[in-house]
Design a protein around this motif. Structure first.
Motif, PDB file in Angstrom:
ATOM      1  N   PRO A 112       0.838  -1.208   0.000  1.00  0.00           N
ATOM      2  CA  PRO A 112       0.000   0.000   0.000  1.00  0.00           C
ATOM      3  C   PRO A 112       0.869   1.253   0.000  1.00  0.00           C
ATOM      4  N   PRO A 113       0.548   2.227  -0.848  1.00  0.00           N
ATOM      5  CA  PRO A 113       1.340   3.463  -0.844  1.00  0.00           C
ATOM      6  C   PRO A 113       1.086   4.250   0.429  1.00  0.00           C
ATOM      7  N   PRO A 114       2.042   5.045   0.847  1.00  0.00           N
ATOM      8  CA  PRO A 114       1.840   5.859   2.052  1.00  0.00           C
ATOM      9  C   PRO A 114       0.690   6.849   1.856  1.00  0.00           C
ATOM     10  N   LEU A 115      -0.016   7.139   2.929  1.00  0.00           N
ATOM     11  CA  LEU A 115      -1.153   8.055   2.850  1.00  0.00           C
ATOM     12  C   LEU A 115      -0.723   9.452   2.417  1.00  0.00           C
ATOM     13  N   GLU A 116       0.520   9.841   2.747  1.00  0.00           N
ATOM     14  CA  GLU A 116       1.008  11.160   2.354  1.00  0.00           C
ATOM     15  C   GLU A 116       1.097  11.289   0.834  1.00  0.00           C
ATOM     16  N   PRO A 139      -1.861  14.268  -0.527  1.00  0.00           N
ATOM     17  CA  PRO A 139      -0.809  15.226  -0.145  1.00  0.00           C
ATOM     18  C   PRO A 139      -1.322  16.411   0.652  1.00  0.00           C
ATOM     19  N   ASP A 140      -2.613  16.720   0.546  1.00  0.00           N
ATOM     20  CA  ASP A 140      -3.148  17.866   1.287  1.00  0.00           C
ATOM     21  C   ASP A 140      -3.418  17.539   2.752  1.00  0.00           C
ATOM     22  N   GLY A 141      -3.355  16.238   3.136  1.00  0.00           N
ATOM     23  CA  GLY A 141      -3.543  15.833   4.519  1.00  0.00           C
ATOM     24  C   GLY A 141      -4.978  15.530   4.891  1.00  0.00           C
ATOM     25  N   ASN A 142      -5.918  15.666   3.943  1.00  0.00           N
ATOM     26  CA  ASN A 142      -7.324  15.363   4.212  1.00  0.00           C
ATOM     27  C   ASN A 142      -7.574  13.882   3.942  1.00  0.00           C
ATOM     28  N   TYR A 143      -7.376  13.067   4.982  1.00  0.00           N
ATOM     29  CA  TYR A 143      -7.577  11.634   4.830  1.00  0.00           C
ATOM     30  C   TYR A 143      -9.062  11.308   4.960  1.00  0.00           C
ATOM     31  N   PRO A 144      -9.569  10.381   4.126  1.00  0.00           N
ATOM     32  CA  PRO A 144     -10.962   9.968   4.289  1.00  0.00           C
ATOM     33  C   PRO A 144     -11.143   9.228   5.614  1.00  0.00           C
ATOM     34  N   ALA A 145     -12.360   9.172   6.079  1.00  0.00           N
ATOM     35  CA  ALA A 145     -12.651   8.531   7.365  1.00  0.00           C
ATOM     36  C   ALA A 145     -12.349   7.032   7.334  1.00  0.00           C
ATOM     37  N   ASP A 146     -12.507   6.398   6.165  1.00  0.00           N
ATOM     38  CA  ASP A 146     -12.277   4.959   6.082  1.00  0.00           C
ATOM     39  C   ASP A 146     -10.837   4.602   5.697  1.00  0.00           C
ATOM     40  N   ALA A 147      -9.940   5.571   5.642  1.00  0.00           N
ATOM     41  CA  ALA A 147      -8.539   5.299   5.297  1.00  0.00           C
ATOM     42  C   ALA A 147      -7.882   4.523   6.431  1.00  0.00           C
ATOM     43  N   PRO A 148      -7.046   3.534   6.101  1.00  0.00           N
ATOM     44  CA  PRO A 148      -6.392   2.759   7.164  1.00  0.00           C
ATOM     45  C   PRO A 148      -5.406   3.632   7.930  1.00  0.00           C
TER      46      PRO A 148
END
Length: 194
Positions: free
Chosen positions: A144-148, A152-161
């Motif tokens: 899995p790629p890093p969430l960053e 890149p804007d830092g707005n992660y979805p609620a269901d993101a691991p």
């Protein structure tokens, strides 16, 4: 020393031979200093390696036999694909181990040495490993790629691991000791992750 005395006697006692001979002596001196430096470096590296090297664990005879039995089963699973044949062979092997249970120490040591030699003889050139472990066909296939990178804007979805994955696709947990945050040493020769 003796070399100076021999050269002065052979040259008729010429006093000019008592001083160094130029490049030849300089090279000899540099070579000697280089050897001293190498010995010092080798000693420093040996000391660092001794500190980093783990001490061998002293196992009891029962622990050695249990580890040998487990390695023998793993080796057998590399050679035998059919599960029915594997179970028959494993039962036969367990019978061989159980037949020698409770023997004398000398006989147990000899049997352990012979069994290790037999296991080495039957070692598979490409042992079976779990597909998602190092050396397996699924190892790090789709990490899995890093969430960053994804957000890149830092707005992660609620269901993101919100967890980090190990190279063997298990979840990093400090309490289990399997935490690949940072660097992980993957030994493809042994097909394991340290």
């Amino acid at each position: 020393g003796d070399l100076t005395r021999i050269t002065t006697e052979s040259d008729g006692g010429n006093a000019n031979n008592d001083r160094p001979r130029g490049k030849r002596d300089d090279n000899h001196r540099r070579e000697k200093e280089g050897n001293d430096r190498r010995e010092t470096m080798n000693a420093a590296f040996r000391e660092a390696a001794n500190q980093a090297r783990q001490k061998p664990v002293n196992l009891t005879h029962n622990q050695e036999v249990a580890r040998l039995y487990r390695k023998a089963l793993k080796t057998l699973s590399s050679w035998v694909i059919d599960r029915e044949i594997f179970l028959d062979q494993a039962t036969e092997m367990r019978g061989r181990f159980d037949a020698e249970r409770g023997c004398s120490n000398a006989r147990g040591t000899r049997l352990l040495r012979e069994a290790k030699a037999e296991l080495f003889e039957y070692t598979h050139p490409d042992p079976y490993c779990v597909p998602y472990m190092p050396g397996g066909s699924l190892f790090m296939r789709n990490p899995p790629p890093p969430l960053e990178v994804c957000f890149p804007d830092g707005n992660y979805p609620a269901d993101a691991p919100t967890y980090t994955m190990n190279p063997d696709m298990t979840i990093c947990r400090p309490e289990t000791g399997k935490s690949a945050v940072g660097g992980v040493l993957v030994d493809f020769g042994k097909k394991n992750m340290e």
